[in-house]
Design a protein around this motif. Structure first.
Motif: not given
Lengths: 281, 579
Positions: A84-105
């Motif tokens: 979120t911080g990266l995308k808001l600071a650098r809106p021109e970048l394409t930002v993806l997040v990779t996560s799992g069920d433990g890390d994410g939920f």
């Protein structure tokens, strides 16, 4: 301009992979996700420097280092705020997040809710294998209550599984899809769509853990392509997701049209001297 | 402080508006050419509730409150006993209350101060739209020698939007109070001085100064989660950042705010968050991530009484331990501390410079006392620190970019996403020079050495501490202190100096990493040291003992918040050593 486009098209999926050998077990679904992700980046024709992949902790969170794009491998559960911080600071970048069920939920559950709500234009790829693999096989939020395979909960957890897509929809995710790691071509196609859709895109990937959940190898036979196409009606999507058994895959399930959260870094005429003037007596 | 000063308290409960009244008085005093310091104390109530504005006026800049107050004006007596310990009154102090509201509570009368009545509510009710607090302000002005004209312009400006009738009513109430002052017992009056030239005096709180320091330092991304007493830093930054092309985002919790600023800074935008103890506790794991991944961020901790929720509205210097030692593993980072309202600006701006130059998290410690105090002070100097983040811009021919290259300074040029050919993964896992995860002993040793080298070899110049000698010289006595305890220590030194005493004040601005050589030089010739801090456990003293050689005769003067250690107690020890 045309030359630049042509230059872009030269990159193939393999050009988005690094030379680091993954630590995953043979047969892990995450290999297939890495293939689909790099294939999607090639399809999107993005230069590696235009893309950042952010992750937390877990097997699935190892992906950034296995790519040739900019990566950030942070602490457990906090990938979404970093992204979120990266995308808001650098809106021109394409930002993806990779996560799992433990890390994410689990540890990152609160950020999941608020990332859906905030609807920043990022793509959230969650590899769901219903187990903590890196710590050698404990129940995760998506594990069935009667799974007795963990020494930590030998009688099962007795707790109903978390429903990520239902919660994501209720929290405001703007794009929801479920895919199976057994079909990398379809997975790549859906990731491309997710990246292209504005706002927060949630892609749940059924990615089997062959080591701690060997029975998940049967997923490739159980999953079925969802019979209906996506809806843009959240109420209808909610009804479908609530009655879904978790194995309808391969399609986008919901597409919303909420505008993404995007505070402007405006170039203004304001100056620090003006701010300081407000303190002058 | 050698210059004449007067100390007073305005206290009252729900709707009495004592802090607002105090602010008006401060501005009027600034118009009259005086300096001022106002701290505030409030009860736990969300709105209304009892509050006290503690104010000191002087003809010179003010470092600290006095040990007691000359004057207390109570608009009412509601819950005022709760502040009794914070507003010491002596036999020559004057306690003024409204006779219509009964007797002063016994808690205020321990030292038998003089008492007088002022019929604030009756005088106010005779004026249409008149308010008791304006009557009180008028009486205070009359007693301490603040001219009516100094208040007129303040009231006209503050109430401009409410119209002329409101201005007239306020000034009528003020004038009635001013006239009533002639019948009241005397308190110290300040001499009239020339008004300062235009633009040379500022009215600013510590929290605002912190925000300004961040912007001056180049911060353009702030993530915020509200917490007392740090919220004003964030609330000041939100509209101010927008004016200079920056942005503030409200996060869902402190875990999110620290990680958002790490993300923004990884993206190349200098970033900061501000919090207090409980929030810092939540952020600690991710501050360690910023150490390992070498992402510059600034975290401001406006300290309050702990542990746990503690006393959220009051001050204590007790987060030193968590700031210095809170992280797991060996995690070299930087901790700096502001030592006055004005220094919140300097230290925060410096912190941004340190974080960016060393690519490491920098913690700034201020506290409720500094943060929520308003001061009338000389215009702070313009500052520009040379040197910012070293970035990598071009890939070296035939070589893979080494994000964590082992350099002499420990600092390695950082590629910003978007730069072609330099893509790398920043990692909280131990890694080699390329950033590739590694569990090898040699990589861990090398990267630990590099991280330590960055902060150990950096040239902090003279900013590591403020060192002040008494007029007659340093002598062989030193006061060693930090943060908001520095103000009272400065005043104690001034008083000691006025009595012909020799001593040296050393206030550490750089808390970590320690600077043993610099302190050893500063302690040359010193035989006795007094360590002053506001913490129950003597955290600062213990840290000094761990990292520094202290004089054989070192005394620790420490107590928990919320009561500050007054200049008088410090002076007593200096005098005891002198004889």
């Amino acid at each position: 301009m045309e030359a630049a486009v042509a230059e872009k098209r030269k990159l193939a999926a393999k050009d988005y992979k690094s030379d680091i050998k993954p630590i995953w077990c043979p047969g892990c679904g995450d290999y297939s996700v890495l293939n689909a992700l790099t294939r999607a980046l090639a399809e999107l024709a993005l230069r590696p420097e235009e893309v950042a992949v952010v992750s937390g902790i877990g097997c699935s969170s190892r992906i950034p280092a296995y790519t040739s794009v900019y990566g950030f491998h942070g602490v457990h559960g906090r990938a979404l705020p970093v992204a979120t911080g990266l995308k808001l600071a650098r809106p021109e970048l394409t930002v993806l997040v990779t996560s799992g069920d433990g890390d994410g939920f689990s540890i990152g559950g609160n950020h999941f809710l608020h990332a859906c709500r905030r609807n920043v234009d990022i793509t959230y790829i969650v590899m769901d294998n219903q187990v903590y693999g890196m710590t050698k096989g404990q129940a995760s939020p998506t594990t069935a209550p009667d799974w007795e395979g963990s020494k930590l909960t030998p009688e099962g957890t007795g707790i109903n599984p978390f429903q990520p897509l239902v919660v994501g929809l209720a929290s405001g995710a703007n794009f929801i899809a479920r895919v199976s790691a057994s079909d990398p071509i379809n997975m790549a196609k859906i990731i491309v769509e997710a990246v292209r859709h504005p706002g927060f895109s949630l892609v749940q990937i059924l990615s089997p853990c062959v080591t701690f959940r060997p029975e998940q190898q049967e997923w490739r036979d159980i999953v079925r392509t969802a019979v209906v196409d996506y809806t843009d009606d959240a109420a209808r999507a909610a009804r479908r997701l609530m009655t879904d058994d978790g194995f309808n895959v391969g399609k986008v399930l919901y597409k919303g049209s909420r505008p993404p959260f995007k505070p402007e870094f405006e170039v203004t005429d304001g100056s620090i001297a003006e701010l300081e003037a407000s303190f002058v007596i | 402080m050698a210059a004449p000063s007067v100390s007073l308290v305005i206290a009252g409960s729900g709707g009495a508006g004592v802090v607002t009244a105090g602010s008006l008085l401060l501005e009027a005093a600034a118009n009259a050419g005086w300096y001022a310091l106002m701290t505030r104390s409030a009860g736990p109530q969300i709105r209304g509730g009892e509050a006290a504005a503690m104010i000191r006026f002087a003809t010179e800049p003010i470092a600290s409150h006095d040990d007691s107050f000359h004057l207390l004006v109570a608009i009412d007596w509601e819950n005022i006993s709760r502040f009794a310990a914070e507003i010491p009154l002596m036999a020559n102090s004057l306690l003024i209350g409204d006779p219509a509201l009964g007797e002063a509570p016994a808690a205020l009368l321990c030292n038998s101060p003089r008492q007088a009545g002022l019929a604030m509510s009756e005088i106010a009710s005779a004026i249409e739209g008149g308010r008791s607090n304006m009557v009180a302000l008028g009486a205070i002005a009359g007693m301490i020698g603040l001219p009516v004209a100094a208040m007129e312009s303040v009231v006209s400006r503050q109430l401009r939007r409410k119209g002329q009738a409101a201005i007239d009513a306020s000034m009528a109430a003020f004038n009635a109070g001013f006239a009533a002052a002639t019948g009241l017992p005397a308190v110290p009056r300040l001499p009239g001085v020339d008004a300062a030239p235009n633009g040379e005096r500022w009215s600013i709180t510590g929290n605002e100064a912190t925000g300004l320091g961040a912007i001056r330092g180049g911060v353009r991304f702030v993530a915020a989660y509200p917490i007392t007493p740090a919220t004003e830093v964030l609330e000041w930054l939100a509209p101010s950042l927008a004016k200079v092309g920056g942005v503030l985002v409200q996060a869902e919790d402190e875990l999110a705010s620290i990680n958002q600023i790490i993300g923004a800074s990884y993206g190349g935008v200098p970033a900061l968050t501000a919090t207090s103890g409980p929030g810092l506790s939540l952020m600690i794991e991710s501050i360690g991530l910023a150490v390992a991944a070498e992402v510059p961020v600034v975290v401001v901790d406006v300290m309050r009484v702990g542990p746990s929720t503690g006393i959220a509205t009051k001050s204590e210097q007790s987060d030193l331990n968590i700031a210095v030692y809170g992280m797991h593993g060996d995690a070299p980072h930087v901790v700096v501390a502001a030592n006055s309202v004005a220094d919140c600006l300097f230290t925060t701006q410096w912190a941004v410079h340190l974080a960016e130059s060393m690519q490491t998290p920098t913690l700034v410690l201020t506290d409720q006392l500094l943060g929520q105090s308003r001061a009338i002070l000389p215009r702070p100097a313009e500052l520009a620190f040379i040197g910012q983040r070293q970035t990598a811009v071009v890939a070296e021919e035939g070589q893979r970019y080494q994000r964590y290259a082992l350099t002499g300074s420990g600092v390695s040029p950082m590629a910003i996403p978007g730069t072609p050919g330099l893509a790398y993964t920043a990692d909280g896992l131990e890694h080699n020079e390329l950033g590739t995860p590694s569990s090898q002993a040699s990589d861990h040793q090398a990267q630990m050495d590099k991280r330590l080298r960055k902060v150990a070899r950096f040239d902090y110049g003279s900013h590591w501490a403020d060192i002040v000698d008494a007029e007659a010289g340093g002598g062989n006595i030193a006061i060693i202190t930090w943060g908001s305890s520095t103000g009272p220590a400065r005043e104690a030194l001034d008083r000691f100096s006025a009595m012909g005493g020799k001593a040296r004040l050393i206030s550490l601005r750089l808390i970590a990493p320690a600077q043993p050589d610099k302190l050893a030089a500063a302690l040359a010739g010193i035989e006795r040291a007094l360590v002053v801090e506001q913490s129950h456990g003597g955290q600062f003293h213990r840290m000094l003992r761990a990292f520094y050689d202290l004089p054989r005769e070192t005394l620790a003067l420490h107590q928990p918040g919320p009561l500050p250690i007054g200049p008088g107690r410090i002076l007593d020890q200096l005098n005891a050593w002198r004889t």
